[in-house]
Enzyme design. Structure first.
Site, PDB file in Angstrom:
ATOM      1  N   TYR A 123       0.809  -1.219   0.000  1.00  0.00           N
ATOM      2  CA  TYR A 123       0.000   0.000   0.000  1.00  0.00           C
ATOM      3  C   TYR A 123       0.847   1.275   0.000  1.00  0.00           C
ATOM      4  O   TYR A 123       0.311   2.378   0.063  1.00  0.00           O
ATOM      5  CB  TYR A 123      -0.944   0.011   1.209  1.00  0.00           C
ATOM      6  CG  TYR A 123      -2.052  -1.033   1.153  1.00  0.00           C
ATOM      7  CD1 TYR A 123      -1.953  -2.158   0.346  1.00  0.00           C
ATOM      8  CD2 TYR A 123      -3.189  -0.892   1.918  1.00  0.00           C
ATOM      9  CE1 TYR A 123      -2.952  -3.112   0.313  1.00  0.00           C
ATOM     10  CE2 TYR A 123      -4.204  -1.842   1.892  1.00  0.00           C
ATOM     11  CZ  TYR A 123      -4.068  -2.948   1.078  1.00  0.00           C
ATOM     12  OH  TYR A 123      -5.069  -3.893   1.044  1.00  0.00           O
ATOM     13  N   LYS A 168       3.890 -14.016   5.870  1.00  0.00           N
ATOM     14  CA  LYS A 168       3.995 -15.047   4.827  1.00  0.00           C
ATOM     15  C   LYS A 168       5.481 -15.220   4.504  1.00  0.00           C
ATOM     16  O   LYS A 168       5.908 -15.213   3.344  1.00  0.00           O
ATOM     17  CB  LYS A 168       3.174 -14.616   3.587  1.00  0.00           C
ATOM     18  CG  LYS A 168       3.003 -15.691   2.531  1.00  0.00           C
ATOM     19  CD  LYS A 168       2.147 -16.857   2.942  1.00  0.00           C
ATOM     20  CE  LYS A 168       2.129 -17.930   1.874  1.00  0.00           C
ATOM     21  NZ  LYS A 168       1.401 -19.153   2.284  1.00  0.00           N
ATOM     22  N   ASP A 199      -2.214 -17.550   5.657  1.00  0.00           N
ATOM     23  CA  ASP A 199      -3.246 -18.495   5.190  1.00  0.00           C
ATOM     24  C   ASP A 199      -3.779 -19.313   6.362  1.00  0.00           C
ATOM     25  O   ASP A 199      -4.995 -19.494   6.521  1.00  0.00           O
ATOM     26  CB  ASP A 199      -2.709 -19.388   4.065  1.00  0.00           C
ATOM     27  CG  ASP A 199      -1.263 -19.828   4.273  1.00  0.00           C
ATOM     28  OD1 ASP A 199      -0.565 -19.232   5.121  1.00  0.00           O
ATOM     29  OD2 ASP A 199      -0.824 -20.774   3.609  1.00  0.00           O
ATOM     30  N   ASP A 223      -5.634  -5.623   6.312  1.00  0.00           N
ATOM     31  CA  ASP A 223      -6.843  -5.178   5.607  1.00  0.00           C
ATOM     32  C   ASP A 223      -7.762  -6.377   5.354  1.00  0.00           C
ATOM     33  O   ASP A 223      -8.962  -6.362   5.680  1.00  0.00           O
ATOM     34  CB  ASP A 223      -6.412  -4.516   4.283  1.00  0.00           C
ATOM     35  CG  ASP A 223      -7.558  -3.834   3.554  1.00  0.00           C
ATOM     36  OD1 ASP A 223      -8.674  -3.773   4.106  1.00  0.00           O
ATOM     37  OD2 ASP A 223      -7.335  -3.357   2.431  1.00  0.00           O
ATOM     38  N   ASP A 227     -11.787  -7.894   7.470  1.00  0.00           N
ATOM     39  CA  ASP A 227     -13.121  -8.237   6.991  1.00  0.00           C
ATOM     40  C   ASP A 227     -13.492  -9.656   7.417  1.00  0.00           C
ATOM     41  O   ASP A 227     -14.643  -9.940   7.771  1.00  0.00           O
ATOM     42  CB  ASP A 227     -13.215  -8.107   5.459  1.00  0.00           C
ATOM     43  CG  ASP A 227     -13.420  -6.658   5.005  1.00  0.00           C
ATOM     44  OD1 ASP A 227     -12.868  -5.755   5.663  1.00  0.00           O
ATOM     45  OD2 ASP A 227     -14.127  -6.435   4.008  1.00  0.00           O
TER      46      ASP A 227
HETATM   47  N1  GGG Z   1     -14.401  -4.052   2.841  1.00  0.00           N
HETATM   48  C1  GGG Z   1     -14.305  -2.947   3.690  1.00  0.00           C
HETATM   49  C2  GGG Z   1     -13.969  -1.700   2.940  1.00  0.00           C
HETATM   50  O1  GGG Z   1     -14.483  -1.423   1.881  1.00  0.00           O
HETATM   51  N2  GGG Z   1     -13.081  -0.925   3.517  1.00  0.00           N
HETATM   52  C3  GGG Z   1     -12.657   0.310   2.959  1.00  0.00           C
HETATM   53  C4  GGG Z   1     -11.263   0.151   2.416  1.00  0.00           C
HETATM   54  O2  GGG Z   1     -11.039  -0.527   1.438  1.00  0.00           O
HETATM   55  N3  GGG Z   1     -10.310   0.751   3.060  1.00  0.00           N
HETATM   56  C5  GGG Z   1      -8.955   0.670   2.677  1.00  0.00           C
HETATM   57  C6  GGG Z   1      -8.101   0.203   3.803  1.00  0.00           C
HETATM   58  O3  GGG Z   1      -8.550   0.029   4.940  1.00  0.00           O
HETATM   59  O4  GGG Z   1      -6.881   0.040   3.590  1.00  0.00           O
END
Ligand code: GGG
Length: 340
Positions: A123, A168, A199, A223, A227
């Site tokens: 990122y 990983k 994993d 990230d 979820d």
């Molecule tokens: N699935 C959850 C969502 O959509 N989060 C918002 C997102 O993608 N944020 C970017 C991150 O947290 O890095």
């Protein structure tokens, strides 16, 4: 008076942030401190209107505020939250997950925190895309890893004393480096430390989530696992989070903007919990116990309302509007403040 910048965001964002502001205003006045909200538009809608997902004016409002409450944004996450994390050096992403008695899940008694490194990894944005190739650089530094490992260590000391480093490193050398540096920091810290490949961690989170206390992991795994963890604990509508640096914090629900959902029925708990983490952080950094009191009251009120399960939004099997859930939490929090 504390100045809180607010990004209403897209989709359900303006509605859940509105419920949260209303709750915070009532509670701050009950606890005797002032809050001023400064709107800082960002996201898909403002990008369509102005060409910029995070206009300069909004960035300045956020950077000069005491803390930021952020609603979800749609497709512009990279230009809004990923940008803010880098620009404001919000290196620690703290994401607590727990089960509640009134929320149907496969498990009970789950309670863990994902501590996600927030500024590096894939990122970082070091990329090159051509006609026939695309490269994204996976960046892990010693400084970045040490500082997030220290956050995980301190958190474990305040919780059940265990950190699981998720990586990983059997396949990717940069993740092996993250693991090794994290182990150096954690090894001296007097907490129990183990490790899992990401994993396996995903599997364990589904079949045996009680093994986790503090999960320390690089940016992208954090990230994705967030979820997953939200699913295990019943709904992503319950997951709040904190993005914290040395002097600034941005607090946001883990969920996205949910464009298909009627905002009236969106679950406001994730944003309300994020606002309670905001008050907790601000109270600590400004040594103001009034904010800490409200933060604790909100978290406790959320637990009471969810355990009781009388006022729940449809994602949790209920029929309540988000405003009714926010009212239920507000009333419980006011009661808690008045009997302290
Ligand atoms: N699935 C959850 C969502 O959509 N989060 C918002 C997102 O993608 N944020 C970017 C991150 O947290 O890095």
């Amino acid at each position: 008076m504390y100045r809180i910048s607010v990004i209403p965001g897209d989709g359900i964002g303006p509605t859940v942030t509105q419920h949260t502001k209303r709750l915070l205003l009532e509670l701050s006045s009950a606890a005797g401190f002032g809050l001023e909200f400064i709107e800082a538009p960002a996201g898909d809608k403002i990008a369509a209107e102005t060409g910029e997902a995070l206009p300069r004016d909004s960035f300045q409002k956020i950077a000069s505020s005491d803390a930021c409450l952020k609603g979800p944004v749609g497709e512009t996450a990279r230009d809004v939250i990923v940008f803010l994390r880098q620009k404001l050096d919000l290196y620690a992403n703290i994401r607590p997950f727990k089960t509640y008695r009134g929320v149907k899940t496969h498990w009970s008694g789950v309670d863990f925190v994902i501590v996600r490194e927030n500024t590096e990894d894939l990122y970082k944005g070091v990329e090159d895309v051509g006609l026939d190739h695309a490269v994204s650089l996976l960046v892990i530094t010693r400084r970045g890893t040490e500082r997030i490992a220290r956050v995980a260590l301190n958190m474990a000391r305040e919780r059940r004393g265990k950190v699981t480093v998720v990586h990983k490193g059997n396949v990717v050398s940069s993740y092996r480096f993250f693991r090794n540096v994290a182990m150096e920091v954690l090894g001296q810290g007097g907490v129990s430390v183990d490790e899992m490949y990401v994993d396996n961690a995903a599997y364990q989170m589904v079949v045996n989530p009680a093994v986790f206390d503090v999960v320390l992991t690089p940016n992208m795994f954090g990230d994705i696992l967030s979820d997953l963890a939200a699913g295990v604990t019943g709904s992503i509508g319950l997951a709040g989070s904190a993005n914290i640096g040395e002097n600034m914090g941005v607090f946001e629900p883990v969920h996205g903007s949910a464009p298909g959902l009627n905002p009236e029925y969106a679950n406001p708990v994730a944003t309300i919990l994020s606002s309670s983490y905001m008050l907790g952080w601000l109270g600590m950094s400004r040594s103001d116990v009034r904010l800490a009191r409200v933060s604790k009251a909100v978290e406790r009120a959320v637990t009471l309302v969810l355990d009781e399960a009388r006022v729940l939004t449809p994602d949790l099997g209920g029929r309540a509007r988000g405003s009714e859930v926010a009212d239920a939490i507000l009333n419980r929090a006011l009661e808690l403040l008045s009997i302290e």
